[in-house]
Design a protein around this motif. Structure first.
Motif, PDB file in Angstrom:
ATOM      1  N   GLN A 198       3.072 -13.827   5.792  1.00 34.81           N
ATOM      2  CA  GLN A 198       3.109 -13.783   5.024  1.00 34.81           C
ATOM      3  C   GLN A 198       3.013 -14.994   4.152  1.00 34.81           C
ATOM      4  O   GLN A 198       2.381 -15.623   3.539  1.00 34.81           O
ATOM      5  N   PHE A 199       4.597 -15.806   4.626  1.00 37.89           N
ATOM      6  CA  PHE A 199       4.395 -17.682   4.166  1.00 37.89           C
ATOM      7  C   PHE A 199       2.826 -17.737   3.972  1.00 37.89           C
ATOM      8  O   PHE A 199       2.426 -18.322   3.601  1.00 37.89           O
ATOM      9  N   THR A 231      -7.380 -15.716  -9.943  1.00 38.99           N
ATOM     10  CA  THR A 231      -6.562 -16.036 -10.999  1.00 38.99           C
ATOM     11  C   THR A 231      -5.176 -16.545 -10.656  1.00 38.99           C
ATOM     12  O   THR A 231      -4.232 -15.651  -9.265  1.00 38.99           O
ATOM     13  N   ILE A 232      -4.093 -16.540 -11.790  1.00 38.67           N
ATOM     14  CA  ILE A 232      -2.616 -16.247 -11.500  1.00 38.67           C
ATOM     15  C   ILE A 232      -2.419 -15.172 -11.185  1.00 38.67           C
ATOM     16  O   ILE A 232      -0.973 -14.517  -9.945  1.00 38.67           O
ATOM     17  N   GLY A 233      -3.085 -14.107 -12.046  1.00 38.66           N
ATOM     18  CA  GLY A 233      -2.618 -12.939 -11.494  1.00 38.66           C
ATOM     19  C   GLY A 233      -3.242 -12.092 -10.731  1.00 38.66           C
ATOM     20  O   GLY A 233      -2.196 -11.334  -9.499  1.00 38.66           O
ATOM     21  N   SER A 234      -4.469 -12.821  -9.813  1.00 35.10           N
ATOM     22  CA  SER A 234      -4.264 -12.409  -8.728  1.00 35.10           C
ATOM     23  C   SER A 234      -3.473 -12.884  -7.382  1.00 35.10           C
ATOM     24  O   SER A 234      -2.677 -12.309  -6.189  1.00 35.10           O
ATOM     25  N   ILE A 235      -3.061 -13.827  -7.558  1.00 35.77           N
ATOM     26  CA  ILE A 235      -1.523 -14.537  -7.186  1.00 35.77           C
ATOM     27  C   ILE A 235      -0.542 -13.248  -6.866  1.00 35.77           C
ATOM     28  O   ILE A 235       0.073 -13.198  -5.998  1.00 35.77           O
ATOM     29  N   VAL A 236       0.070 -13.043  -8.025  1.00 39.92           N
ATOM     30  CA  VAL A 236       0.676 -11.660  -7.668  1.00 39.92           C
ATOM     31  C   VAL A 236       0.180 -10.690  -7.143  1.00 39.92           C
ATOM     32  O   VAL A 236       0.872 -10.198  -6.756  1.00 39.92           O
ATOM     33  N   ALA A 237      -0.803 -10.192  -7.584  1.00 37.93           N
ATOM     34  CA  ALA A 237      -1.475  -8.857  -6.766  1.00 37.93           C
ATOM     35  C   ALA A 237      -0.925  -9.308  -5.155  1.00 37.93           C
ATOM     36  O   ALA A 237      -0.501  -8.413  -4.036  1.00 37.93           O
ATOM     37  N   VAL A 238      -1.719 -10.452  -4.575  1.00 34.95           N
ATOM     38  CA  VAL A 238      -1.659 -10.652  -3.246  1.00 34.95           C
ATOM     39  C   VAL A 238      -0.594 -10.819  -2.865  1.00 34.95           C
ATOM     40  O   VAL A 238      -0.251 -11.218  -1.597  1.00 34.95           O
ATOM     41  N   THR A 239       0.581 -11.462  -3.738  1.00 34.73           N
ATOM     42  CA  THR A 239       1.552 -11.240  -3.250  1.00 34.73           C
ATOM     43  C   THR A 239       2.491 -10.611  -2.707  1.00 34.73           C
ATOM     44  O   THR A 239       2.996  -9.678  -1.654  1.00 34.73           O
ATOM     45  N   GLN A 240       2.152  -9.475  -3.910  1.00 33.36           N
ATOM     46  CA  GLN A 240       3.017  -7.985  -3.145  1.00 33.36           C
ATOM     47  C   GLN A 240       1.929  -7.164  -2.982  1.00 33.36           C
ATOM     48  O   GLN A 240       3.049  -6.076  -1.811  1.00 33.36           O
ATOM     49  N   LEU A 241       0.826  -7.350  -3.126  1.00 38.31           N
ATOM     50  CA  LEU A 241       0.106  -6.181  -1.642  1.00 38.31           C
ATOM     51  C   LEU A 241       0.048  -7.238   0.739  1.00 38.31           C
ATOM     52  O   LEU A 241       0.352  -6.553   0.932  1.00 38.31           O
ATOM     53  N   SER A 242       0.828  -8.208   0.135  1.00 39.78           N
ATOM     54  CA  SER A 242       0.536  -8.717   1.969  1.00 39.78           C
ATOM     55  C   SER A 242       1.837  -8.749   1.810  1.00 39.78           C
ATOM     56  O   SER A 242       2.265  -8.459   3.155  1.00 39.78           O
ATOM     57  N   GLY A 243       3.314  -8.277   1.172  1.00 37.12           N
ATOM     58  CA  GLY A 243       4.476  -8.152   1.740  1.00 37.12           C
ATOM     59  C   GLY A 243       3.829  -5.634   2.027  1.00 37.12           C
ATOM     60  O   GLY A 243       4.795  -5.789   2.083  1.00 37.12           O
ATOM     61  N   SER A 244       2.660  -5.474   0.648  1.00 40.68           N
ATOM     62  CA  SER A 244       2.786  -4.222   1.658  1.00 40.68           C
ATOM     63  C   SER A 244       2.179  -3.559   2.438  1.00 40.68           C
ATOM     64  O   SER A 244       1.604  -2.269   2.833  1.00 40.68           O
ATOM     65  N   VAL A 245       1.403  -5.226   3.089  1.00 44.99           N
ATOM     66  CA  VAL A 245       0.631  -4.843   4.274  1.00 44.99           C
ATOM     67  C   VAL A 245       1.474  -5.213   6.174  1.00 44.99           C
ATOM     68  O   VAL A 245       1.505  -4.693   6.997  1.00 44.99           O
ATOM     69  N   ILE A 246       2.131  -6.546   5.385  1.00 45.62           N
ATOM     70  CA  ILE A 246       3.021  -7.374   6.079  1.00 45.62           C
ATOM     71  C   ILE A 246       4.540  -6.407   6.610  1.00 45.62           C
ATOM     72  O   ILE A 246       4.412  -6.097   8.480  1.00 45.62           O
ATOM     73  N   SER A 247       5.205  -5.698   5.645  1.00 41.09           N
ATOM     74  CA  SER A 247       6.400  -5.546   5.826  1.00 41.09           C
ATOM     75  C   SER A 247       5.682  -3.832   6.910  1.00 41.09           C
ATOM     76  O   SER A 247       6.740  -3.395   7.408  1.00 41.09           O
ATOM     77  N   PRO A 248       5.365  -2.635   6.552  1.00 42.85           N
ATOM     78  CA  PRO A 248       4.506  -2.014   7.272  1.00 42.85           C
ATOM     79  C   PRO A 248       4.112  -2.243   8.175  1.00 42.85           C
ATOM     80  O   PRO A 248       4.672  -1.311   9.584  1.00 42.85           O
TER      81      PRO A 248
END
Length: 546
Positions: A251-252, A268-285
């Motif tokens: 994730q890091f 974009t900056i918004g995409s960074i937030v989305a990637v942050t959220q989604l990467s956690g939603s992929v790696i954690s599961p």
């Protein structure tokens, strides 16, 4: 999933999949909504118009309500699936136990307690609930990867690689987990058996003052059981920890790479937030998926045990049950507790208990079989009742082979359920008070019932402890009469009773008209012997008239 489909059906599983998929899709959509909010806020700062931000905020509130409703529906369906699956699995295990007992299989009560107790909890948590959790994790990972592709394909590719690493962890621990779970199952069986023996052997323990010895053995078993459980938990903890380390590291890496892409202007900056959220939603599961798969694999020994039919050499399989109207006959019957060779029809080298026994027992007559302890009398009775199959020869019912007589047993130790006397006699059947009263009178129980505080509705206690030995024998006789059994197989039923009580029980049995009575005993007084139609002797594995 095979167990869920088997015990729930495809429709129930499909409903859960649809609802849970929609919930996962909505959960992942939060990342895109956050991204849109952040980009709208950034744009609003530049142009001074906040209306798009307000509209998105109101949409987010409605979105949250929909997400909550989907979460409730998903959890409700999950609870229903687990409930129905476990009801079917527990009932299936219970049916297997009862069917095994009905077919003459030797049932280890400690093993049955383990199967119907602890093992069921493990299956519920790690197999059924775990399998549904695996489905949800797969949905989350799939949807998350698709959304990451929409944001940036390269980020999605890196996330996919990061997701794959934690899912490989179960392969490192799968075999060890399976072996350790098998050991815990065996320890649980041994522990339950020791607890059972300790509870039932109180008289022996007290009489011989071996409390400390029994406690030492029980303590050693407890220690071994808990040690092996701790080893299993430690292996699972190692698998979880390794998967967690890999997941966090990836994730890091994904966040660092996304930051570089933002500097280069690819996102974009918004995409960074989305990637942050989604990467956690992929790696954690993916990390959770690793843990769930490890636990699921640890249940395989339990599933194998449930699927594997137990059998006992010599025990009968499912076979037709017939009511003897003319006779039960032994036709050149031999039996050995060793293995047989059905193809050649010959006995193995194991000691032979019965040798070439032939005898016709006519319906309605009373027979006594005497002989020394261990001479094969009880084995003969089990062959007549169909609990055992002959090694050679046949048991004929009205001249027909391939069926067993519909007979009732009266043993030395009559089993009574921890229930009322009415339930122990009627066994759930629908009988009128007149039918029950008639069976009680014939069995000599009417006076006993009258003396009880609640009559037939009096609880008999565990093992029928509220009744005397002779009264328990009469309950067994009343059961048989109430169910219209015309054949009684009596196995040393009076050997543990005092002389007077034994004589009363035997008088009751001999007075039953129209009932075929075959009783085995190692002692028979002359007065009662004269009342039997025939007295036979079992000696050296053979049956002969006295």
């Amino acid at each position: 999933m095979r167990y869920i489909r088997k015990h729930i059906g495809t429709r129930g599983l499909a409903c859960f999949c649809v609802v849970d998929f929609l919930f996962c899709l909505s959960s992942m959509g939060i990342a895109l909504l956050l991204s849109a909010l952040l980009d709208a806020a950034t744009a609003a700062v530049a142009v001074g118009d906040v209306s798009p931000v307000v509209r998105l905020a109101l949409t987010s509130c409605l979105y949250a309500l929909v997400l909550g409703a989907l979460r409730l529906a998903s959890d409700a369906l999950r609870a229903l699936i687990v409930r129905d699956a476990m009801v079917n699995i527990r009932e299936g295990a219970a049916r297997g136990m009862i069917a095994g007992a009905s077919c003459g299989r030797v049932c280890d009560s400690a093993e049955q307690l383990t199967v119907l107790g602890q093992n069921m909890d493990v299956l519920e948590n790690d197999c059924i609930t775990g399998s549904l959790g695996i489905l949800e994790s797969v949905f989350q990972i799939t949807i998350g990867c698709i959304m990451l592709v929409l944001i940036n394909p390269l980020v999605a590719l890196i996330s996919l690689a990061g997701m794959a690493l934690p899912t490989l962890v179960p392969q490192l621990f799968g075999k060890r987990l399976s072996c350790q779970q098998q050991q815990v199952v065996e320890d649980a069986k041994s522990y339950n058996g020791r607890v059972r023996d300790t509870a039932q052997g109180g008289e022996v323990i007290r009489s011989f003052h071996v409390e400390q010895h029994v406690l030492d053995k029980l303590s050693g078993m407890i220690g071994r059981y808990q040690r092996h459980k701790a080893d299993l938990n430690m292996t699972m903890a190692c698998a979880r920890s390794l998967a967690s380390v890999v997941g966090i590291a990836m994730q890091f890496c994904i966040m660092g790479m996304t930051g570089v892409f933002a500097i280069w202007g690819y996102v974009t900056i918004g995409s960074i937030v989305a990637v942050t959220q989604l990467s956690g939603s992929v790696i954690s599961p993916a990390t959770e998926l690793s843990d769930k798969i490890s636990k699921l694999k640890s249940t395989y020994p339990i599933l194998d045990r449930l699927d594997k039919p137990s059998d006992t050499p010599g025990a009968r399989q499912e076979i037709a049950v017939c009511e003897p109207r003319r006779s039960i006959e032994l036709d050149d019957v031999s039996f050995s507790y060793g293995d047989t060779d059905p193809a050649e029809g010959r006995l193995s080298n194991a000691p032979t208990t019965l040798r070439n026994c032939s005898k016709r027992f006519d319906a309605g007559k009373k027979y006594a079989i005497v002989g020394k302890s261990g001479c094969g009398k009880s084995t003969l009775l089990e062959l007549l009742g169909g609990s055992l199959r002959p090694s050679s020869g046949h048991v004929l019912v009205d001249g027909r082979a391939g069926c067993v007589p519909d007979a009732a047993w009266v043993h030395q130790n009559v089993f009574l359920f921890d229930d009322t006397l009415r339930e122990n006699i009627g066994l759930g059947g629908t009988f009128t008070d007149e039918q029950i009263g008639s069976a009680l009178r014939l069995a000599g129980l009417d006076e006993v019932i009258a003396a009880l505080p609640d009559g037939l509705d009096t609880p008999v206690g565990e093992g029928g402890g509220r009744l005397s030995g002779g009264e328990r024998q009469r309950v067994a006789i009343a059961r048989a009469l109430l169910y219209g059994k015309t054949t009684l197989l009596v196995d040393e039923a009076t050997s543990a009773l005092d002389k007077e009580t034994a004589a009363r029980v035997e008088d009751t049995l001999l007075a039953l008209d129209g009932v075929t009575l075959i009783a085995v005993t190692h002692q028979l007084d002359a007065e009662h012997a004269a009342r039997y139609d025939e007295v036979l002797e079992m000696k050296d594995g053979r049956l002969a008239a006295m």
